[in-house]
Design an enzyme around this catalytic site. Structure first.
Site, short mmCIF file in Angstrom:
data_model
loop_
_atom_site.label_atom_id
_atom_site.label_comp_id
_atom_site.label_asym_id
_atom_site.label_seq_id
_atom_site.Cartn_x
_atom_site.Cartn_y
_atom_site.Cartn_z
N ASP A 139 -33.74 -27.11 16.50
CA ASP A 139 -34.23 -26.88 15.13
C ASP A 139 -33.54 -27.80 14.14
OD1 ASP A 139 -35.97 -24.29 15.38
OD2 ASP A 139 -34.23 -24.07 16.66
N CYS A 189 -26.27 -27.99 20.75
CA CYS A 189 -26.44 -26.59 21.16
C CYS A 189 -26.70 -26.45 22.67
CB CYS A 189 -27.58 -25.94 20.41
SG CYS A 189 -27.83 -26.59 18.78
N SER A 244 -35.37 -21.35 8.20
CA SER A 244 -34.24 -21.46 9.10
C SER A 244 -33.26 -20.36 8.74
CB SER A 244 -33.59 -22.82 8.89
OG SER A 244 -32.24 -22.77 9.24
N GLU A 247 -40.12 -24.21 10.07
CA GLU A 247 -39.09 -23.75 9.14
C GLU A 247 -38.99 -24.70 7.96
OE1 GLU A 247 -35.51 -23.59 11.44
OE2 GLU A 247 -36.05 -21.66 12.35
N CYS A 290 -25.51 -24.04 16.09
CA CYS A 290 -25.20 -24.09 14.66
C CYS A 290 -24.33 -22.90 14.24
CB CYS A 290 -26.48 -24.12 13.85
SG CYS A 290 -27.48 -25.58 14.19
N CYS A 318 -30.19 -22.82 21.42
CA CYS A 318 -30.82 -22.71 20.10
C CYS A 318 -31.60 -21.41 19.90
CB CYS A 318 -31.76 -23.88 19.86
SG CYS A 318 -30.92 -25.45 19.70
N ASP A 319 -32.08 -21.31 18.67
CA ASP A 319 -32.68 -20.10 18.12
C ASP A 319 -33.65 -19.35 19.04
OD1 ASP A 319 -31.60 -21.82 16.29
OD2 ASP A 319 -33.06 -21.42 14.75
N LYS A 320 -34.80 -19.99 19.30
CA LYS A 320 -35.89 -19.27 19.98
C LYS A 320 -35.78 -19.38 21.49
CE LYS A 320 -36.48 -23.35 19.50
NZ LYS A 320 -35.33 -24.01 19.03
FE1 FES Z 1 -29.59 -25.38 17.96
FE2 FES Z 1 -29.30 -24.87 15.33
S1 FES Z 1 -30.27 -26.58 16.28
S2 FES Z 1 -28.77 -23.64 17.03
#
Ligand code: FES
Length: 560
Positions: free
Chosen positions: A85, A53, A475, A449, A198, A126-128
């Site tokens: 994550d 990512c 997640s 998560e 992801c 990534c997410d956060k």
């Molecule tokens: Fe980076 Fe899922 S681990 S978006």
């Protein structure tokens, strides 16, 4: 007419004759003397090796620097951290995931404030990482654009499309003997075929979509894949866009408003996005001084259908949505159907409606976004539940595949590791409501998560017969009957700590309730006997986090 000052902040450093050493250092770092009076743009990223990512983001930052220079400004690259994550799910590394949002926000704020940048470009994977950047942009309130690092391409094995959740679920399938060793290994080898976040409508793609919908990234940023020409072009032209924002003095607080956050919530509801958006959007709102709470999500869910057939519950990936027109085509459709406020401003300097005028519609034959007349679910998938075990709320993700009511017998685990052990040894059986507690913001710590256990439950074929509740979070890849963010958390004496094995738990997404079926007097007796366990860490960053973090219904912010 006097010329507009574009270097409003950096001039305090570069044009002050009492600061020759600062100017000397800037020149020493490669900025020509004659450029000192140009606007300075901080170009940040969470670029780091070892995670698909984020692995390509340094390259994107270099393209953006060139673009900023071509637009007549000075581009200065900086980095901050990121936590994967995918890599940390199911292990203790996950404790750092949500807390890393605060490090990202704090570090972007620190460098922007300390080095007097006039504007900010930030690229995250990534997410956060993305909400972390938006929180910093709001704190500094200087012209800023978020450039998403882009989604990963899908992987393939034996004619099946793979993504990161295929790898998580492969473990449960292997345990059940549903796949052999070779299949297991090949799924691991092929699930992540290169750079990008992801690929399903998991948290990263949810947050990138929310951020584009709230106006903080350029149209198409959230859906153009990491390896697409469109993403490259975005990096190569973003300099002009940030220059325009500086000229117009259009700042994050002009763009992020209650109306723009409601737009973001509606887009992720239609998409079936991650429950993490509840935490992150509340945190963004609190930072901006905007009123937004969990009940607003319920109101949006009550009036907005789930239309996208996307993973984790559905079929398609973000790269597929890009192929049919991406988030702009979706927003155009939603605007036409009266689901969006077109008057909100965006980082193009134009409104949402103006941005969408020239955007092509979805092709006729697509089946990824259903029409309003045939939704996947007439209401949203995010449901806010309250009850005697979640007095300050809980967040359920109900896409319709799992039913809307679940009554079952509690089986309790006080850590994720205990639950994984329990699944492995066949303790979790059809009809159980699995309770995972002491994994909240303070208890985890870091509100980890629970993708590994939910994937193991899915992989073991228990997805339809087991529900799961937790004071941790899920997640974006999780599916099944799951309720997270139970607040107050067990570590704060929340009633989730009082549930015992064998208690009957009722989860009802129609009545928005979550309860344990025992008399209040019994609950009171158990509460009086409850003893707070010691925190799992007592030093370092996670200890600071435990001391500062607010509960999940406050978005887990740390600077209230
Ligand atoms: Fe980076 Fe899922 S681990 S978006």
């Amino acid at each position: 007419m006097s010329k507009k000052v574009l270097n409003k902040y950096s001039r305090l450093l570069t044009q002050d004759e009492s600061l020759p050493a600062a100017q000397s250092m800037i020149i020493g770092s490669g900025v020509p003397y004659d450029d000192l009076d140009k606007p300075f743009i901080g170009i940040g990223s969470t670029g780091f090796d070892g995670n698909p990512c984020n692995m390509h983001l340094a390259m994107f930052a270099a393209l953006q620097k060139k673009s900023v220079q071509e637009a007549g400004m000075v581009g200065l690259i900086f980095n901050t951290i990121g936590v994967s994550d995918g890599i940390t799910n199911g292990n203790d590394g996950m404790r750092y995931s949500l807390p890393s949002r605060e490090i990202i926000a704090d570090s972007i704020e620190s460098i922007t404030g300390a080095h007097f940048y006039d504007g900010l470009l930030f690229t995250a994977g990534c997410d956060k990482n993305m909400p972390g950047a938006i929180i910093a942009m709001l704190r500094m309130n200087r012209p800023a654009i978020m450039v998403y690092g882009g989604t990963i391409n899908g992987g393939h094995y034996k004619g099946e499309k793979l993504n990161i959740v295929s790898a998580f679920e492969a473990y449960g399938k292997k345990l059940q003997g549903k796949i052999n060793e070779e299949d297991y290994r090949e799924i691991i080898k092929n699930a992540c075929p290169g750079p990008g976040a992801c690929g399903g409508m998991y948290t990263a793609n949810t947050m990138s979509s929310a951020i584009e919908a709230m106006g903080m990234s350029l149209p198409f940023s959230s859906s153009s894949p990491a390896r697409s020409e469109a993403k490259k072009r975005e990096c190569q032209t973003v300099g002009e866009a940030i220059r325009l924002l500086i000229e117009q003095d259009l700042k994050p607080k002009d763009i992020i408003t209650r109306a723009s956050l409601l737009n973001a919530m509606k887009v992720i509801t239609v998409l079936g996005g991650s429950t993490n958006a509840v935490l992150h959007l509340i945190a963004i709102a609190k930072t901006g001084g905007i009123e937004l709470c969990m009940d607003d999500f319920q109101k949006i869910s009550d009036t907005t259908p789930l239309l996208a057939d996307m993973k984790p519950s559905g079929k398609y990936l973000m790269e597929d949505l890009f192929k049919i027109g991406g988030i702009p085509a979706l927003m155009k459709f939603m605007l036409r159907e009266g689901l969006l406020d077109g008057s909100c401003l965006t980082v193009t300097g134009k409104t949402v409606a103006e941005n969408l005028v020239a955007v092509p519609d979805f092709p006729e034959d697509q089946d990824l976004i259903r029409p309003l007349s045939n939704p996947i679910k007439p209401e949203g998938h995010i449901q806010i539940l309250y009850g005697n075990i979640a007095k300050e709320g809980a967040v359920a993700k109900i896409t319709g595949h799992e039913g809307e009511r679940f009554v079952g017998e509690a089986i309790c685990f006080d850590s994720e590791a205990d639950l994984n052990h329990g699944i492995h040894h066949g303790l979790v059986k059809p009809g159980h409501v699995v309770v995972i507690r002491y994994v909240g913001p303070k208890g985890g710590p870091g509100m980890p998560e629970m993708l590994k256990p939910t994937s193991a439950i899915m992989g073991a074929g228990l997805g339809d017969s087991v529900a799961l509740i937790t004071d941790g979070r899920f997640s974006g890849g999780t599916h099944g009957f799951v309720v997270g963010h139970v607040t107050p958390e067990a570590m704060e004496g929340g009633e989730i700590a009082l549930i015992q094995d064998g208690d009957t738990i009722v989860l009802d997404a129609k009545n928005n309730s979550i309860s344990v079926q025992i008399p209040e007097e019994i609950l009171a007796i158990r509460k009086a006997a409850w003893k707070k366990p010691p925190y799992r860490v007592s030093s370092g960053y996670l200890w600071k986090y435990i001391k500062n973090v607010e509960n999940a219904s406050q978005g887990c912010i740390t600077d209230l």
